[in-house]
Design a protein around this motif. Structure first.
Motif, PDB file in Angstrom:
ATOM      1  N   SER A  15       0.828  -1.478  -0.389  1.00 42.00           N
ATOM      2  CA  SER A  15      -0.052   0.384  -0.049  1.00 42.00           C
ATOM      3  C   SER A  15       0.438   1.290  -0.025  1.00 42.00           C
ATOM      4  N   THR A  16      -0.010   2.499  -0.651  1.00 43.32           N
ATOM      5  CA  THR A  16       0.749   3.497  -0.465  1.00 43.32           C
ATOM      6  C   THR A  16       0.207   4.399   0.889  1.00 43.32           C
ATOM      7  N   GLY A  17       0.294   3.951   2.148  1.00 43.06           N
ATOM      8  CA  GLY A  17       0.189   4.813   3.485  1.00 43.06           C
ATOM      9  C   GLY A  17       0.983   4.885   3.838  1.00 43.06           C
ATOM     10  N   ALA A  18       1.477   4.879   5.136  1.00 44.41           N
ATOM     11  CA  ALA A  18       2.211   4.921   5.756  1.00 44.41           C
ATOM     12  C   ALA A  18       2.869   3.876   6.568  1.00 44.41           C
ATOM     13  N   SER A  19       3.931   3.515   6.428  1.00 42.95           N
ATOM     14  CA  SER A  19       5.165   2.218   6.567  1.00 42.95           C
ATOM     15  C   SER A  19       5.115   1.996   7.538  1.00 42.95           C
ATOM     16  N   PRO A  20       4.618   0.954   9.116  1.00 43.43           N
ATOM     17  CA  PRO A  20       5.491   0.221   9.944  1.00 43.43           C
ATOM     18  C   PRO A  20       6.643   0.161   9.960  1.00 43.43           C
ATOM     19  N   PHE A  21       7.615   0.518   9.120  1.00 45.87           N
ATOM     20  CA  PHE A  21       9.084  -0.056   9.320  1.00 45.87           C
ATOM     21  C   PHE A  21       9.966   1.406   8.190  1.00 45.87           C
ATOM     22  N   ALA A  22       9.163   2.201   8.347  1.00 44.90           N
ATOM     23  CA  ALA A  22       9.393   3.348   8.108  1.00 44.90           C
ATOM     24  C   ALA A  22       9.426   4.438   9.566  1.00 44.90           C
ATOM     25  N   HIS A  23      10.268   5.776   9.509  1.00 49.28           N
ATOM     26  CA  HIS A  23       9.880   6.570  10.394  1.00 49.28           C
ATOM     27  C   HIS A  23      10.753   8.302  10.332  1.00 49.28           C
ATOM     28  N   ASN A  24       9.555   9.486  10.286  1.00 53.98           N
ATOM     29  CA  ASN A  24      10.062  10.178   9.837  1.00 53.98           C
ATOM     30  C   ASN A  24      10.899  11.074  10.897  1.00 53.98           C
ATOM     31  N   TYR A  25      12.424  11.599  10.842  1.00 59.98           N
ATOM     32  CA  TYR A  25      12.775  12.653  10.942  1.00 59.98           C
ATOM     33  C   TYR A  25      13.112  13.566  11.035  1.00 59.98           C
ATOM     34  N   ASP A  26      13.566  15.042  11.923  1.00 52.94           N
ATOM     35  CA  ASP A  26      14.028  16.340  11.950  1.00 52.94           C
ATOM     36  C   ASP A  26      15.082  16.383  11.929  1.00 52.94           C
ATOM     37  N   ALA A  27      16.023  15.571  10.943  1.00 51.93           N
ATOM     38  CA  ALA A  27      17.810  16.041  11.018  1.00 51.93           C
ATOM     39  C   ALA A  27      18.127  15.131   9.617  1.00 51.93           C
ATOM     40  N   THR A  28      19.501  15.610   9.115  1.00 49.55           N
ATOM     41  CA  THR A  28      19.972  14.363   8.192  1.00 49.55           C
ATOM     42  C   THR A  28      20.140  13.400   8.316  1.00 49.55           C
ATOM     43  N   SER A  29      20.336  12.938   7.541  1.00 43.30           N
ATOM     44  CA  SER A  29      20.061  11.208   6.461  1.00 43.30           C
ATOM     45  C   SER A  29      21.489  10.704   7.818  1.00 43.30           C
ATOM     46  N   GLN A  30      22.544  11.188   6.925  1.00 44.23           N
ATOM     47  CA  GLN A  30      23.468  11.151   8.333  1.00 44.23           C
ATOM     48  C   GLN A  30      23.426  11.243  10.397  1.00 44.23           C
ATOM     49  N   GLU A  31      22.899  12.105  10.460  1.00 45.14           N
ATOM     50  CA  GLU A  31      22.481  12.578  12.242  1.00 45.14           C
ATOM     51  C   GLU A  31      21.240  11.098  12.545  1.00 45.14           C
ATOM     52  N   THR A  32      21.266  10.580  11.665  1.00 44.87           N
ATOM     53  CA  THR A  32      19.785   9.599  11.687  1.00 44.87           C
ATOM     54  C   THR A  32      20.804   8.207  12.074  1.00 44.87           C
ATOM     55  N   CYS A  33      21.357   8.194  11.208  1.00 44.21           N
ATOM     56  CA  CYS A  33      21.854   6.412  11.243  1.00 44.21           C
ATOM     57  C   CYS A  33      23.039   6.100  11.900  1.00 44.21           C
ATOM     58  N   GLU A  34      23.344   7.828  12.882  1.00 46.73           N
ATOM     59  CA  GLU A  34      24.348   8.152  13.810  1.00 46.73           C
ATOM     60  C   GLU A  34      23.747   7.876  15.617  1.00 46.73           C
ATOM     61  N   ALA A  35      22.418   8.413  15.525  1.00 45.80           N
ATOM     62  CA  ALA A  35      21.412   8.034  16.088  1.00 45.80           C
ATOM     63  C   ALA A  35      21.074   6.567  16.553  1.00 45.80           C
ATOM     64  N   SER A  36      20.793   5.611  15.295  1.00 44.61           N
ATOM     65  CA  SER A  36      20.279   4.569  14.728  1.00 44.61           C
ATOM     66  C   SER A  36      21.229   3.570  15.767  1.00 44.61           C
ATOM     67  N   ARG A  37      22.970   3.382  15.290  1.00 47.54           N
ATOM     68  CA  ARG A  37      23.819   3.033  15.206  1.00 47.54           C
ATOM     69  C   ARG A  37      24.240   3.514  16.974  1.00 47.54           C
ATOM     70  N   ARG A  38      23.926   5.205  17.402  1.00 51.49           N
ATOM     71  CA  ARG A  38      23.805   4.642  19.017  1.00 51.49           C
ATOM     72  C   ARG A  38      22.865   3.482  19.798  1.00 51.49           C
ATOM     73  N   ALA A  39      21.676   3.658  19.413  1.00 49.36           N
ATOM     74  CA  ALA A  39      20.772   3.354  20.016  1.00 49.36           C
ATOM     75  C   ALA A  39      20.804   1.646  19.818  1.00 49.36           C
ATOM     76  N   LEU A  40      21.415   0.487  19.035  1.00 48.28           N
ATOM     77  CA  LEU A  40      21.584  -0.298  18.830  1.00 48.28           C
ATOM     78  C   LEU A  40      22.681  -0.974  19.740  1.00 48.28           C
ATOM     79  N   LEU A  41      23.890   0.332  20.061  1.00 50.10           N
ATOM     80  CA  LEU A  41      25.146  -0.213  20.458  1.00 50.10           C
ATOM     81  C   LEU A  41      24.131  -0.404  22.371  1.00 50.10           C
ATOM     82  N   SER A  42      23.220   0.503  22.524  1.00 46.94           N
ATOM     83  CA  SER A  42      22.376   0.934  23.905  1.00 46.94           C
ATOM     84  C   SER A  42      22.282  -0.183  24.220  1.00 46.94           C
ATOM     85  N   GLN A  43      21.776  -1.414  23.998  1.00 45.68           N
ATOM     86  CA  GLN A  43      20.888  -1.928  23.950  1.00 45.68           C
ATOM     87  C   GLN A  43      22.108  -3.399  23.540  1.00 45.68           C
ATOM     88  N   GLY A  44      23.060  -3.648  23.678  1.00 46.03           N
ATOM     89  CA  GLY A  44      23.555  -5.001  23.239  1.00 46.03           C
ATOM     90  C   GLY A  44      24.076  -5.525  21.993  1.00 46.03           C
TER      91      GLY A  44
END
Length: 266
Positions: free
Chosen positions: A40-69
């Protein structure tokens, strides 16, 4: 006598295919899971929008995963891969693989979209027994069985983690790191203005006129010091000669005065 015997066989031969079809109809084949994909063309449950650049979002994702082991692999500007191992029971093993892709936003600048996919692989412990026999020629045809046990992990399942609270918690943690980690904010281009100074202002203003700096080599500076020393010596000699001349003049004036006085005396 032959015709009555043929009719029952013909009826049985006609009824047998119907029985086979009825038996097959009771066990329908299961529908594959991928048939439920809607795309479907609606909102995807596997995607999320952020008010940041793509590099900043990937860096935050890396920190989030590292913080959970989770253990991350070699990072890239727009991709993050991580894995984590689980042991639900002594004989089962589960590996969760995380894959995050960050892309620029669609509608505004300095926005990004994080696409997340997690795969759960299941393993179980498999025990296998191997036996072998050894013949001893001394004792005749006697054979001794030798048994050995080997344990190995066998992959039994692989499934994408379905959409739900699992991804919602991850997106919330990424947003937390985007708010807490310092980020550099670029200055918008429309707020920066430049103005060229008039040439007359630079030429006529003594404060803005650059002063030339003369750099001399060691030989030139030595010659300049010699010239200055000779000029100073010449000035000293000239001042000495002028002082001597003034002294001689003052000495001859009193000698001539009495002669003049004696000449005028009656």
């Amino acid at each position: 006598m032959y015709i009555p015997f043929v009719r029952p066989l013909s009826r049985l031969s006609l009824a047998l295919p119907l029985l086979i079809l009825a038996a097959c109809g009771g066990k329908a084949a299961p529908t594959p899971s991928y048939q439920a994909e809607m795309f479907s063309t609606g909102a995807s449950p596997f995607a999320h929008n952020y008010d940041a650049t793509s590099q900043e979002t990937c860096e935050a994702s890396r920190r989030a995963l590292l913080s959970q082991g989770y253990m991350t692999t070699m990072t890239q500007p727009d991709t993050v891969d991580a894995t984590k191992n689980f042991q639900p029971t002594p004989e089962t093993h589960v590996v969760v693989s995380f894959h995050v892709v960050c892309t620029p936003g669609e509608n505004a600048s300095n926005t990004s979209i994080a696409y997340v996919n997690a795969v759960q692989d299941g393993y179980t412990l498999k025990k296998s027994d191997t036996s072998a026999s050894v013949g001893l020629s001394v004792l005749g045809s006697l054979s001794l069985p030798i048994r050995s046990n080997s344990d190995s992990m066998v992959k039994i399942s692989s499934e994408t983690v379905p959409a739900g609270k699992f991804y919602d918690r991850f997106f919330s943690l990424v947003g937390h790191y985007l708010r807490t980690v310092p980020r550099s904010s670029p200055i918008p281009g429309e707020n920066v203005s430049s103005q060229t100074l008039a040439p007359s202002l630079i030429l006529n203003s003594p404060e803005l006129t650059p002063t030339p700096i003369v750099v001399q080599t060691p030989a030139a500076s030595s010659a300049a010091r010699a010239v200055v020393a000779s000029a100073a010596s010449a000035a000293t000699a000239a001042s000495a000669v002028s002082t001597a001349s003034a002294t001689s003049v003052t000495a001859t004036v009193p000698a001539s005065a009495p002669a003049a006085a004696s000449a005028t005396t009656p």
